[in-house]
Design a protein around this motif. Sequence first.
Motif, PDB file in Angstrom:
ATOM      1  N   VAL A 180      17.489 -16.908  -4.507  1.00 41.85           N
ATOM      2  CA  VAL A 180      18.330 -17.509  -5.542  1.00 41.85           C
ATOM      3  C   VAL A 180      18.847 -16.361  -6.397  1.00 41.85           C
ATOM      4  O   VAL A 180      18.067 -15.511  -6.844  1.00 41.85           O
ATOM      5  CB  VAL A 180      17.550 -18.511  -6.414  1.00 41.85           C
ATOM      6  CG1 VAL A 180      18.455 -19.055  -7.523  1.00 41.85           C
ATOM      7  CG2 VAL A 180      16.987 -19.652  -5.579  1.00 41.85           C
ATOM      8  N   ARG A 181      20.147 -16.317  -6.627  1.00 42.54           N
ATOM      9  CA  ARG A 181      20.761 -15.235  -7.392  1.00 42.54           C
ATOM     10  C   ARG A 181      21.493 -15.799  -8.615  1.00 42.54           C
ATOM     11  O   ARG A 181      22.184 -16.819  -8.509  1.00 42.54           O
ATOM     12  CB  ARG A 181      21.769 -14.482  -6.517  1.00 42.54           C
ATOM     13  CG  ARG A 181      22.401 -13.283  -7.208  1.00 42.54           C
ATOM     14  CD  ARG A 181      23.552 -12.713  -6.371  1.00 42.54           C
ATOM     15  NE  ARG A 181      23.142 -12.409  -5.019  1.00 42.54           N
ATOM     16  CZ  ARG A 181      22.470 -11.320  -4.677  1.00 42.54           C
ATOM     17  NH1 ARG A 181      22.130 -10.437  -5.593  1.00 42.54           N
ATOM     18  NH2 ARG A 181      22.140 -11.117  -3.430  1.00 42.54           N
ATOM     19  N   LEU A 182      21.294 -15.130  -9.744  1.00 46.32           N
ATOM     20  CA  LEU A 182      22.111 -15.419 -10.916  1.00 46.32           C
ATOM     21  C   LEU A 182      23.435 -14.709 -10.687  1.00 46.32           C
ATOM     22  O   LEU A 182      23.569 -13.513 -10.924  1.00 46.32           O
ATOM     23  CB  LEU A 182      21.428 -14.924 -12.193  1.00 46.32           C
ATOM     24  CG  LEU A 182      22.226 -15.057 -13.495  1.00 46.32           C
ATOM     25  CD1 LEU A 182      22.740 -16.472 -13.685  1.00 46.32           C
ATOM     26  CD2 LEU A 182      21.390 -14.614 -14.682  1.00 46.32           C
ATOM     27  N   LYS A 183      24.406 -15.451 -10.175  1.00 46.46           N
ATOM     28  CA  LYS A 183      25.660 -14.846  -9.726  1.00 46.46           C
ATOM     29  C   LYS A 183      26.549 -14.447 -10.891  1.00 46.46           C
ATOM     30  O   LYS A 183      27.044 -13.314 -10.940  1.00 46.46           O
ATOM     31  CB  LYS A 183      26.393 -15.827  -8.803  1.00 46.46           C
ATOM     32  CG  LYS A 183      27.584 -15.225  -8.079  1.00 46.46           C
ATOM     33  CD  LYS A 183      27.159 -14.126  -7.120  1.00 46.46           C
ATOM     34  CE  LYS A 183      28.338 -13.531  -6.371  1.00 46.46           C
ATOM     35  NZ  LYS A 183      27.930 -12.426  -5.479  1.00 46.46           N
ATOM     36  N   THR A 184      26.786 -15.364 -11.817  1.00 44.67           N
ATOM     37  CA  THR A 184      27.631 -15.042 -12.967  1.00 44.67           C
ATOM     38  C   THR A 184      27.065 -15.653 -14.243  1.00 44.67           C
ATOM     39  O   THR A 184      26.480 -16.745 -14.223  1.00 44.67           O
ATOM     40  CB  THR A 184      29.079 -15.551 -12.777  1.00 44.67           C
ATOM     41  OG1 THR A 184      29.060 -16.972 -12.584  1.00 44.67           O
ATOM     42  CG2 THR A 184      29.742 -14.886 -11.594  1.00 44.67           C
ATOM     43  N   LEU A 185      27.251 -14.947 -15.318  1.00 46.33           N
ATOM     44  CA  LEU A 185      26.889 -15.430 -16.646  1.00 46.33           C
ATOM     45  C   LEU A 185      27.991 -14.994 -17.602  1.00 46.33           C
ATOM     46  O   LEU A 185      28.322 -13.808 -17.686  1.00 46.33           O
ATOM     47  CB  LEU A 185      25.555 -14.847 -17.101  1.00 46.33           C
ATOM     48  CG  LEU A 185      25.155 -15.144 -18.554  1.00 46.33           C
ATOM     49  CD1 LEU A 185      24.936 -16.644 -18.752  1.00 46.33           C
ATOM     50  CD2 LEU A 185      23.915 -14.365 -18.945  1.00 46.33           C
ATOM     51  N   GLU A 186      28.579 -15.959 -18.292  1.00 45.38           N
ATOM     52  CA  GLU A 186      29.651 -15.653 -19.239  1.00 45.38           C
ATOM     53  C   GLU A 186      29.369 -16.339 -20.566  1.00 45.38           C
ATOM     54  O   GLU A 186      29.078 -17.537 -20.609  1.00 45.38           O
ATOM     55  CB  GLU A 186      31.007 -16.100 -18.698  1.00 45.38           C
ATOM     56  CG  GLU A 186      32.169 -15.720 -19.600  1.00 45.38           C
ATOM     57  CD  GLU A 186      33.522 -16.074 -19.010  1.00 45.38           C
ATOM     58  OE1 GLU A 186      34.543 -15.610 -19.548  1.00 45.38           O
ATOM     59  OE2 GLU A 186      33.553 -16.818 -18.007  1.00 45.38           O
ATOM     60  N   ILE A 187      29.447 -15.573 -21.630  1.00 47.03           N
ATOM     61  CA  ILE A 187      29.264 -16.102 -22.973  1.00 47.03           C
ATOM     62  C   ILE A 187      30.449 -15.628 -23.810  1.00 47.03           C
ATOM     63  O   ILE A 187      30.776 -14.432 -23.834  1.00 47.03           O
ATOM     64  CB  ILE A 187      27.950 -15.600 -23.613  1.00 47.03           C
ATOM     65  CG1 ILE A 187      26.756 -15.999 -22.743  1.00 47.03           C
ATOM     66  CG2 ILE A 187      27.785 -16.153 -25.019  1.00 47.03           C
ATOM     67  CD1 ILE A 187      25.448 -15.414 -23.211  1.00 47.03           C
ATOM     68  N   GLY A 188      31.112 -16.563 -24.480  1.00 45.48           N
ATOM     69  CA  GLY A 188      32.284 -16.201 -25.276  1.00 45.48           C
ATOM     70  C   GLY A 188      32.280 -16.877 -26.634  1.00 45.48           C
ATOM     71  O   GLY A 188      31.569 -17.865 -26.858  1.00 45.48           O
ATOM     72  N   TYR A 189      33.079 -16.314 -27.517  1.00 42.82           N
ATOM     73  CA  TYR A 189      33.226 -16.915 -28.847  1.00 42.82           C
ATOM     74  C   TYR A 189      34.692 -16.851 -29.248  1.00 42.82           C
ATOM     75  O   TYR A 189      35.307 -15.774 -29.244  1.00 42.82           O
ATOM     76  CB  TYR A 189      32.380 -16.183 -29.882  1.00 42.82           C
ATOM     77  CG  TYR A 189      32.568 -16.729 -31.288  1.00 42.82           C
ATOM     78  CD1 TYR A 189      32.120 -17.996 -31.624  1.00 42.82           C
ATOM     79  CD2 TYR A 189      33.211 -15.969 -32.265  1.00 42.82           C
ATOM     80  CE1 TYR A 189      32.298 -18.508 -32.899  1.00 42.82           C
ATOM     81  CE2 TYR A 189      33.399 -16.468 -33.547  1.00 42.82           C
ATOM     82  CZ  TYR A 189      32.940 -17.745 -33.861  1.00 42.82           C
ATOM     83  OH  TYR A 189      33.130 -18.256 -35.130  1.00 42.82           O
ATOM     84  N   PHE A 207      34.158 -11.982 -25.417  1.00 40.80           N
ATOM     85  CA  PHE A 207      33.308 -12.515 -24.349  1.00 40.80           C
ATOM     86  C   PHE A 207      32.475 -11.419 -23.680  1.00 40.80           C
ATOM     87  O   PHE A 207      32.805 -10.231 -23.731  1.00 40.80           O
ATOM     88  CB  PHE A 207      34.152 -13.227 -23.288  1.00 40.80           C
ATOM     89  CG  PHE A 207      35.032 -12.305 -22.487  1.00 40.80           C
ATOM     90  CD1 PHE A 207      34.586 -11.732 -21.294  1.00 40.80           C
ATOM     91  CD2 PHE A 207      36.316 -11.992 -22.937  1.00 40.80           C
ATOM     92  CE1 PHE A 207      35.399 -10.877 -20.562  1.00 40.80           C
ATOM     93  CE2 PHE A 207      37.127 -11.130 -22.202  1.00 40.80           C
ATOM     94  CZ  PHE A 207      36.667 -10.577 -21.018  1.00 40.80           C
ATOM     95  N   PHE A 208      31.388 -11.865 -23.065  1.00 43.36           N
ATOM     96  CA  PHE A 208      30.556 -11.025 -22.194  1.00 43.36           C
ATOM     97  C   PHE A 208      30.512 -11.700 -20.828  1.00 43.36           C
ATOM     98  O   PHE A 208      30.284 -12.907 -20.723  1.00 43.36           O
ATOM     99  CB  PHE A 208      29.130 -10.892 -22.731  1.00 43.36           C
ATOM    100  CG  PHE A 208      28.150 -10.378 -21.704  1.00 43.36           C
ATOM    101  CD1 PHE A 208      28.059  -9.024 -21.418  1.00 43.36           C
ATOM    102  CD2 PHE A 208      27.339 -11.262 -20.986  1.00 43.36           C
ATOM    103  CE1 PHE A 208      27.181  -8.554 -20.454  1.00 43.36           C
ATOM    104  CE2 PHE A 208      26.456 -10.806 -20.014  1.00 43.36           C
ATOM    105  CZ  PHE A 208      26.381  -9.438 -19.755  1.00 43.36           C
TER     106      PHE A 208
END
Length: 248
Positions: A180-189, A207-208
């Motif tokens: 299982v892979r954490l493929k993408t993570l996006e956090i924005g404001y 964003f990150f």
Amino acid sequence: MEFDEESNSLAYQMTKGYRYEQVKGLIALGLFEDYDDIRNSPKQDFGDYMPGDIKYKDVNGDGIIDDKDKVAIGSTAIPNLIYGMGFSALWKGIDFNIHFQGAGKSSKMIEGFSVMAFKERDWGNIFAEAADPANRWISRDISGTTDTERTDAKYPRLTYGNNDNNNRASTFWLCDSKYVRLKTLEIGYTLSKKILAKAGISNARIFFLGNNLALWDSLKLWDPELDTNTGEKYPLPKTYTIGLTFGF
């Protein structure tokens, strides 16, 4: 699957009836404990072998371990299960997106001098796990104790050069390649429009974004998603992006 092939008296060695790229090999019973264990076991027809070498199962019961004892083991080299899942949320200008990718029901037969030390008479790039004496069968003559002669050791007796008995496709080298892979993570404001209006900006978002940030797998030696049985490929890169978008 159906497959046009010559008839074989050993039905378990036919390609027909098994999935595409079904992994096949010998069934390992652990490592030989001592010479009495060798004498009381069926003869293995893969060259010389000693205590600490891999012991195989006589599948067809003819008293000899050879290629006729190869059977379907594990699953297939190609995953039979591929899946993904994601989640998105938005709250007071904060947005969050996460996506996981995974695969299962697949097996990988590890091999090569990165796993089988001195297989090609060169040191090569031995993985730390394979080089660790705690993971390998070691004779009491070397260690001074029988505690190192473990028949359940992760790696067999160390030899210089290719060991025809040990370096064969078998359940000893078979690994589950699920992951299982954490493929993408996006956090924005997204900044408040009231604040932006004073600067003549209609919208702005900080964003990150991260890719391939984490991996949970059973193989542990290298990335199971890579198309390799030896680990001699670069892993998927982790990437981190921090950005700002705005409009007028």
